[in-house]
Design a protein around this motif. Structure first.
Motif, PDB file in Angstrom:
ATOM      1  N   ALA A 560       0.831  -1.207   0.000  1.00 45.89           N
ATOM      2  CA  ALA A 560       0.000   0.000   0.000  1.00 45.89           C
ATOM      3  C   ALA A 560       0.865   1.257   0.000  1.00 45.89           C
ATOM      4  O   ALA A 560       0.616   2.201  -0.754  1.00 45.89           O
ATOM      5  N   VAL A 561       1.884   1.262   0.863  1.00 48.13           N
ATOM      6  CA  VAL A 561       2.772   2.424   0.935  1.00 48.13           C
ATOM      7  C   VAL A 561       3.528   2.611  -0.378  1.00 48.13           C
ATOM      8  O   VAL A 561       3.674   3.733  -0.874  1.00 48.13           O
ATOM      9  N   GLN A 562       4.013   1.508  -0.958  1.00 50.58           N
ATOM     10  CA  GLN A 562       4.716   1.588  -2.248  1.00 50.58           C
ATOM     11  C   GLN A 562       3.820   2.201  -3.324  1.00 50.58           C
ATOM     12  O   GLN A 562       4.258   3.078  -4.089  1.00 50.58           O
ATOM     13  N   SER A 563       2.568   1.758  -3.362  1.00 51.85           N
ATOM     14  CA  SER A 563       1.644   2.262  -4.368  1.00 51.85           C
ATOM     15  C   SER A 563       1.394   3.747  -4.192  1.00 51.85           C
ATOM     16  O   SER A 563       1.342   4.509  -5.168  1.00 51.85           O
ATOM     17  N   VAL A 564       1.215   4.160  -2.937  1.00 54.14           N
ATOM     18  CA  VAL A 564       0.942   5.569  -2.663  1.00 54.14           C
ATOM     19  C   VAL A 564       2.134   6.432  -3.050  1.00 54.14           C
ATOM     20  O   VAL A 564       1.991   7.454  -3.746  1.00 54.14           O
ATOM     21  N   VAL A 565       3.317   6.050  -2.621  1.00 57.24           N
ATOM     22  CA  VAL A 565       4.514   6.848  -2.896  1.00 57.24           C
ATOM     23  C   VAL A 565       4.765   6.948  -4.400  1.00 57.24           C
ATOM     24  O   VAL A 565       5.011   8.042  -4.943  1.00 57.24           O
ATOM     25  N   ALA A 566       4.680   5.808  -5.092  1.00 54.25           N
ATOM     26  CA  ALA A 566       4.916   5.814  -6.540  1.00 54.25           C
ATOM     27  C   ALA A 566       3.854   6.634  -7.262  1.00 54.25           C
ATOM     28  O   ALA A 566       4.165   7.449  -8.149  1.00 54.25           O
ATOM     29  N   GLY A 567       2.579   6.444  -6.883  1.00 49.47           N
ATOM     30  CA  GLY A 567       1.502   7.157  -7.555  1.00 49.47           C
ATOM     31  C   GLY A 567       1.566   8.654  -7.351  1.00 49.47           C
ATOM     32  O   GLY A 567       1.421   9.436  -8.301  1.00 49.47           O
ATOM     33  N   ILE A 568       1.786   9.077  -6.097  1.00 44.87           N
ATOM     34  CA  ILE A 568       1.856  10.504  -5.811  1.00 44.87           C
ATOM     35  C   ILE A 568       3.068  11.135  -6.501  1.00 44.87           C
ATOM     36  O   ILE A 568       2.990  12.241  -7.054  1.00 44.87           O
ATOM     37  N   SER A 569       4.187  10.446  -6.486  1.00 43.57           N
ATOM     38  CA  SER A 569       5.392  10.982  -7.121  1.00 43.57           C
ATOM     39  C   SER A 569       5.175  11.194  -8.616  1.00 43.57           C
ATOM     40  O   SER A 569       5.518  12.251  -9.167  1.00 43.57           O
ATOM     41  N   LEU A 570       4.578  10.206  -9.265  1.00 42.54           N
ATOM     42  CA  LEU A 570       4.308  10.333 -10.700  1.00 42.54           C
ATOM     43  C   LEU A 570       3.288  11.434 -10.980  1.00 42.54           C
ATOM     44  O   LEU A 570       3.400  12.169 -11.968  1.00 42.54           O
ATOM     45  N   SER A 571       2.280  11.553 -10.106  1.00 42.60           N
ATOM     46  CA  SER A 571       1.276  12.606 -10.284  1.00 42.60           C
ATOM     47  C   SER A 571       1.903  13.991 -10.162  1.00 42.60           C
ATOM     48  O   SER A 571       1.590  14.904 -10.946  1.00 42.60           O
ATOM     49  N   VAL A 572       2.770  14.175  -9.179  1.00 45.03           N
ATOM     50  CA  VAL A 572       3.423  15.474  -8.995  1.00 45.03           C
ATOM     51  C   VAL A 572       4.297  15.811 -10.196  1.00 45.03           C
ATOM     52  O   VAL A 572       4.290  16.953 -10.695  1.00 45.03           O
ATOM     53  N   LEU A 573       5.035  14.820 -10.705  1.00 47.26           N
ATOM     54  CA  LEU A 573       5.853  15.061 -11.897  1.00 47.26           C
ATOM     55  C   LEU A 573       4.974  15.438 -13.086  1.00 47.26           C
ATOM     56  O   LEU A 573       5.317  16.334 -13.880  1.00 47.26           O
ATOM     57  N   GLY A 574       3.834  14.756 -13.208  1.00 46.04           N
ATOM     58  CA  GLY A 574       2.910  15.083 -14.283  1.00 46.04           C
ATOM     59  C   GLY A 574       2.340  16.482 -14.157  1.00 46.04           C
ATOM     60  O   GLY A 574       2.198  17.207 -15.159  1.00 46.04           O
ATOM     61  N   MET A 575       2.013  16.907 -12.932  1.00 46.86           N
ATOM     62  CA  MET A 575       1.489  18.263 -12.719  1.00 46.86           C
ATOM     63  C   MET A 575       2.526  19.318 -13.090  1.00 46.86           C
ATOM     64  O   MET A 575       2.199  20.355 -13.684  1.00 46.86           O
ATOM     65  N   ILE A 576       3.769  19.067 -12.733  1.00 46.07           N
ATOM     66  CA  ILE A 576       4.836  20.026 -13.064  1.00 46.07           C
ATOM     67  C   ILE A 576       4.997  20.128 -14.578  1.00 46.07           C
ATOM     68  O   ILE A 576       5.125  21.227 -15.145  1.00 46.07           O
ATOM     69  N   ALA A 577       4.955  18.963 -15.253  1.00 38.49           N
ATOM     70  CA  ALA A 577       5.059  18.976 -16.715  1.00 38.49           C
ATOM     71  C   ALA A 577       3.889  19.727 -17.338  1.00 38.49           C
ATOM     72  O   ALA A 577       4.067  20.508 -18.289  1.00 38.49           O
ATOM     73  N   ALA A 578       2.682  19.520 -16.801  1.00 38.09           N
ATOM     74  CA  ALA A 578       1.508  20.226 -17.321  1.00 38.09           C
ATOM     75  C   ALA A 578       1.613  21.720 -17.062  1.00 38.09           C
ATOM     76  O   ALA A 578       1.204  22.543 -17.900  1.00 38.09           O
ATOM     77  N   ALA A 579       2.137  22.111 -15.891  1.00 39.07           N
ATOM     78  CA  ALA A 579       2.268  23.530 -15.560  1.00 39.07           C
ATOM     79  C   ALA A 579       3.204  24.241 -16.532  1.00 39.07           C
ATOM     80  O   ALA A 579       3.013  25.427 -16.847  1.00 39.07           O
ATOM     81  N   PHE A 580       4.203  23.533 -17.042  1.00 37.57           N
ATOM     82  CA  PHE A 580       5.148  24.135 -17.992  1.00 37.57           C
ATOM     83  C   PHE A 580       4.705  23.958 -19.445  1.00 37.57           C
ATOM     84  O   PHE A 580       5.447  24.293 -20.367  1.00 37.57           O
ATOM     85  N   GLY A 581       3.502  23.401 -19.627  1.00 36.55           N
ATOM     86  CA  GLY A 581       2.958  23.308 -20.973  1.00 36.55           C
ATOM     87  C   GLY A 581       3.373  22.090 -21.755  1.00 36.55           C
ATOM     88  O   GLY A 581       3.123  22.012 -22.968  1.00 36.55           O
ATOM     89  N   TYR A 582       3.986  21.105 -21.110  1.00 35.78           N
ATOM     90  CA  TYR A 582       4.439  19.909 -21.823  1.00 35.78           C
ATOM     91  C   TYR A 582       3.334  18.856 -21.970  1.00 35.78           C
ATOM     92  O   TYR A 582       3.519  17.874 -22.699  1.00 35.78           O
ATOM     93  N   LEU A 583       2.232  19.037 -21.272  1.00 31.02           N
ATOM     94  CA  LEU A 583       1.115  18.099 -21.350  1.00 31.02           C
ATOM     95  C   LEU A 583      -0.175  18.871 -21.607  1.00 31.02           C
ATOM     96  O   LEU A 583      -0.453  19.860 -20.929  1.00 31.02           O
ATOM     97  N   THR A 584      -0.935  18.450 -22.587  1.00 28.49           N
ATOM     98  CA  THR A 584      -2.268  19.017 -22.786  1.00 28.49           C
ATOM     99  C   THR A 584      -3.232  18.356 -21.807  1.00 28.49           C
ATOM    100  O   THR A 584      -2.913  17.308 -21.221  1.00 28.49           O
TER     101      THR A 584
END
Length: 635
Positions: A560-584
C-alpha cells in the motif's frame, strides 16, 4: 442491496461517458466539431452530477477528498472549451471508480466465498424419517444427516463411526480431516466422504461458522487508520494541486495549463491503493485460516513489536494428559476423576476439557452438574449428585476448604496440577502433562526475524511449570501466577513500549485480548468470550499461522505504501510537466489514468503474498534463563 445499486450506477455512468466520448469522436472526425462538443458535454454531465452528489455527501459527513479535484477539472475543462479533455476525464474517472470496485471485489473473493457457503436448511432425523428444516429450527441435541457435499450447518459431534470433512475454506488445510465417533465437527466444513450423522451442540446463531460470518462482515465494513490518514493527506494534496494550477495560469496567462494540472491530479492513487491493498491482505490472510476482523487490525498487526503469549492452549497443546491421580482422605481415584470431570463439563478451559475427555476414555458416565460457578483463571464450583465439588488450581481449592496449599515440590516441573475438593475436604490432585505445541519454537524464531523485538509468556500457572515448558525458546520475559486482571495490567504496561499483540484461548484471556492493540484467539472452537474479545481468530489450532498472518499484514501495508509513494510521485511530476505546458489536458488525463491502473494492479499483489515457512529453531545460547529479571521469572 445498497452496494449493488451503487455498482450499477457506476456501470451506467461509465457507459454513458464512454458512449459520449466515442460518438463525439465520430462527429469530430467527420468535420462536425460543434455536434462533437455537445455530445462530449452530454457524456460528461451525468458523471459530474454523480461526482458532485458524492462530494456533498462527504462534506455533510465531515469528509473531504480528491473527488473535489475531479469535479474542478471536469468543470474547468467545460468552462474553457476543452470538451474532449472533459470527456476523457469523465471516462477515466468513472472507469477508475469502476476498476477500484472491481479490484476490491477481487480482493474480497475468499471472504465472499465464506459468506456464500452459509447453508439455509438442514436434514434432521425425526420420528424415524428425515425432514428438511431451516437452520433456526435446529436445537442442541438434534440429530442431523450430513449428506455428501453438504456444508455442516451447526457445531456438533460426529454421531456415526467416522466422517471426512474438508475444512479448507475455513482453515486452509488442503487435505480432508478424518473424525471418529464423538469428535467435534466445525460448522462451515464440507462433507468430503459418505453421509454421516451429527449431534448438534449449538444453535446456528451460536455456532463457529455464524461467528466467522459476523467477523467477515465486520471486516468488510471496516476502514484502516491508514485509509483515514489518506483522507487527511488528500486535503494537503488538494491544496498543492490547486496552488500549482493557479500558479501555472498566473505565470503563463493560459487557463488551459491550469486545466491540465487539475486533470493530471484526478483521481489520486492515495485513495485507491490503500483500501485495495489492505482488503487484499484481509482476503489473503483468510485463505490461510487467519480471520482478521478489519483493515485497521491488519495495519496494526504490521507494526507489532511485542508479543505476549498465554501458555495453556496457546504455547502448549492445551490437551493435557493425566499422568497420575493422588488421592487424599481415602477416596478412590476413579471417584475423584469422575466427580471432577462431571463438574468440568461446565467449563471450556482446555484443562477442564482434558479432564472430561480422560474420564470418557475410561468409560465413566458423567452426571450433569448444577449450581455451577466458574471463576475465570481459578477454578469451578458446583454440585454433582448432591455433593459439593470444587475443581481448580491448588491454591484456589485449598482456600475454599480452609486449608493451606500443600507441598508439591515432588511434582515434575512442566506438569499441571488440578486440585479436587469434595464436601469441603481436599479429595486429591490430578497430575497432568501439557506438551509444547509442535513448531512453537520455530514460529517464535520466525517472528523475531519479522521484527517482533520482545516475546513474553503470561500464565496463571506456577513459575517452575512455565520455565520448564519454555526451556530453550529464548522467551524475553516470563510472568507466572497471573490472575486475569494482572494479565491486563501486563498488557497495558507493555503497550507503553509500542504496539502489543496478545495471544490466548480461554475465558480468562478475554480481558487481556481486549486490552491489547491486537488480540488473537487460538482456534475458532476456543472460548466464545476470547473469540469475541479478539481482533484476530486463528481458524485452525496451528500456532505457525500467527507468523503467516503477521507476514501478510506487513506485506499488504508495504505494498500500500509503495503504491501511494509511486503514484503521488508520478502525479506530482505530471502536474509540473503540465504547468510548464508539456502536457495538454487530454494527455494529462490519459497519463493519470495509466498511473491509477498501475497502482491498483500493484495493490492487488497483496493477494499473492506467500508467507515464508518457519525455519528450524536455532536455540539461543542464553536460554533457558533468558528473562528480564529474577522477579519476572518468579512473577
Amino acid at each position: 442491496m445498497e452496494t449493488t445499486r451503487t455498482d450499477r450506477l457506476k456501470t451506467v455512468v461509465l457507459l454513458l461517458a464512454a458512449v459520449g466520448l466515442a460518438l463525439g469522436l465520430v462527429f469530430y472526425f467527420t468535420a462536425r466539431a460543434d455536434i462533437a462538443d455537445l455530445v462530449w458535454t452530454a457524456g460528461v454531465v451525468p458523471a459530474l452530477i454523480v461526482l458532485v452528489v458524492e462530494i456533498l455527501r462527504g462534506l455533510r459527513a465531515g469528509e473531504a477528498g480528491l473527488d473535489i479535484v475531479a469535479a474542478l477539472s471536469m468543470s474547468a475543462a467545460l468552462v474553457f472549451g476543452e470538451t474532449l479533455a472533459a470527456a476523457v476525464i469523465a471516462v477515466m474517472y468513472s472507469g477508475g471508480t469502476f476498476l477500484e470496485a472491481f479490484a476490491e471485489g477481487r480482493a474480497r473473493r475468499e471472504m465472499y466465498d465464506l459468506l456464500s457457503r452459509v447453508p439455509r436448511t438442514a436434514a434432521r432425523h425425526r420420528d424415524g424419517g428425515i425432514e428438511e428444516v431451516p437452520l433456526d429450527a435446529i436445537m442442541p441435541g438434534d440429530r442431523l444427516l450430513i449428506r455428501q457435499g453438504d456444508v455442516v450447518p451447526v457445531d456438533g459431534t460426529v454421531a456415526s463411526e467416522t466422517a471426512f470433512l474438508d475444512t479448507s475454506a475455513l482453515t486452509g488445510e488442503s487435505l480432508p480431516v478424518r473424525l471418529a465417533y464423538g469428535d467435534d465437527a466445525m460448522s462451515g466444513s464440507t462433507n468430503a466422504g459418505e453421509a454421516f450423522d451429527l449431534t448438534a451442540t449449538h444453535e446456528a446463531k451460536d455456532s463457529t461458522y455464524a461467528g466467522i460470518v459476523r467477523l467477515v462482515e465486520e471486516a468488510q465494513a471496516s476502514r484502516a487508520p491508514m485509509s483515514r490518514l489518506a483522507d487527511r493527506w488528500s486535503l494537503g494534496f488538494l491544496a498543492v494541486t490547486v496552488g500549482i494550477a493557479f500558479a501555472a495560469w498566473w505565470v503563463s496567462g493560459d487557463p488551459v495549463r491550469a486545466v491540465a494540472v487539475l486533470v493530471v491530479a484526478t483521481p489520486c492513487p492515495l485513495i485507491l491503493a490503500v483500501p485495495v491493498a489492505l482488503v487484499a491482505g484481509l482476503s489473503r490472510a483468510a485463505s490461510f485460516g487467519v480471520l482478521i476482523k478489519g483493515a485497521g487490525t491488519l495495519e496494526t498487526m504490521a507494526r507489532i513489536r511485542t508479543l505476549i503469549l498465554d501458555k495453556t492452549g496457546t504455547l502448549t497443546e492445551g490437551r493435557p494428559q493425566i499422568v497420575s491421580i493422588d488421592s487424599h482422605e481415602g477416596m478412590a481415584e476413579n471417584d475423584i476423576l469422575r466427580l471432577a470431570a462431571s463438574l468440568d463439563q461446565a467449563s471450556k478451559h482446555p484443562v477442564a476439557q482434558a479432564v472430561v475427555a480422560a474420564a470418557k476414555e475410561r468409560g465413566f458416565s458423567l452426571p450433569v452438574p448444577s449450581d455451577v460457578a466458574e471463576i475465570a483463571g481459578e477454578g469451578v464450583v458446583g454440585h454433582v449428585e448432591d455433593r459439593n465439588v470444587i475443581v481448580g488450581g491448588d491454591a484456589f481449592v485449598a482456600s475454599r476448604v480452609g486449608q493451606r496449599p500443600g507441598d508439591h515440590s515432588a511434582i515434575a516441573a512442566g506438569s499441571v496440577l488440578v486440585a479436587v475438593a469434595v464436601d469441603g475436604r481436599m479429595a486429591g490432585h490430578l497430575v497432568m502433562s501439557d506438551p509444547l505445541r509442535e513448531g512453537a519454537g520455530a514460529m517464535l524464531d520466525g517472528l523475531r526475524r519479522e521484527g517482533v523485538a520482545r516475546i513474553l509468556l503470561a500464565t496463571g500457572d506456577r513459575a517452575e511449570v512455565a520455565e520448564r515448558v519454555t526451556e530453550g525458546l529464548g522467551i524475553d520475559g516470563l510472568r507466572a501466577g497471573l490472575t486475569p486482571d494482572q494479565k491486563v495490567l501486563l498488557v497495558l504496561t507493555e503497550c507503553k513500549r509500542g504496539p502489543v499483540m496478545m495471544v490466548g484461548d480461554g475465558v480468562n484471556d478475554a480481558p487481556a485480548l481486549a486490552a491489547a492493540d491486537v488480540g488473537v484467539a487460538m482456534g475458532a472452537r476456543g472460548a466464545a468470550a476470547a473469540a469475541e474479545a479478539a481482533d484476530v481468530v486463528l481458524l485452525v489450532d496451528h500456532l505457525d499461522r500467527l507468523g503467516s498472518g503477521i507476514q501478510i499484514a506487513r506485506g499488504a501495508r508495504r505494498i500500500a505504501v509503495q503504491s501511494v509513494v509511486a503514484g503521488i510521485s508520478l502525479s506530482v511530476l505530471g502536474m509540473i510537466a503540465a504547468a510548464f505546458g508539456y502536457l495538454t489536458p487530454v494527455q494529462g488525463a490519459l497519463l493519470q489514468e495509466a498511473i491509477d491502473v498501475a497502482v491498483i494492479l500493484n495493490a492487488l499483489r497483496a493477494l499473492s503474498i506467500a508467507p515464508r515457512p518457519p525455519a528450524p529453531l536455532r536455540r539461543r545460547e542464553d536460554a533457558p534463563g533468558h528473562f528480564d529479571s529474577a522477579q519476572e521469572a518468579k512473577a
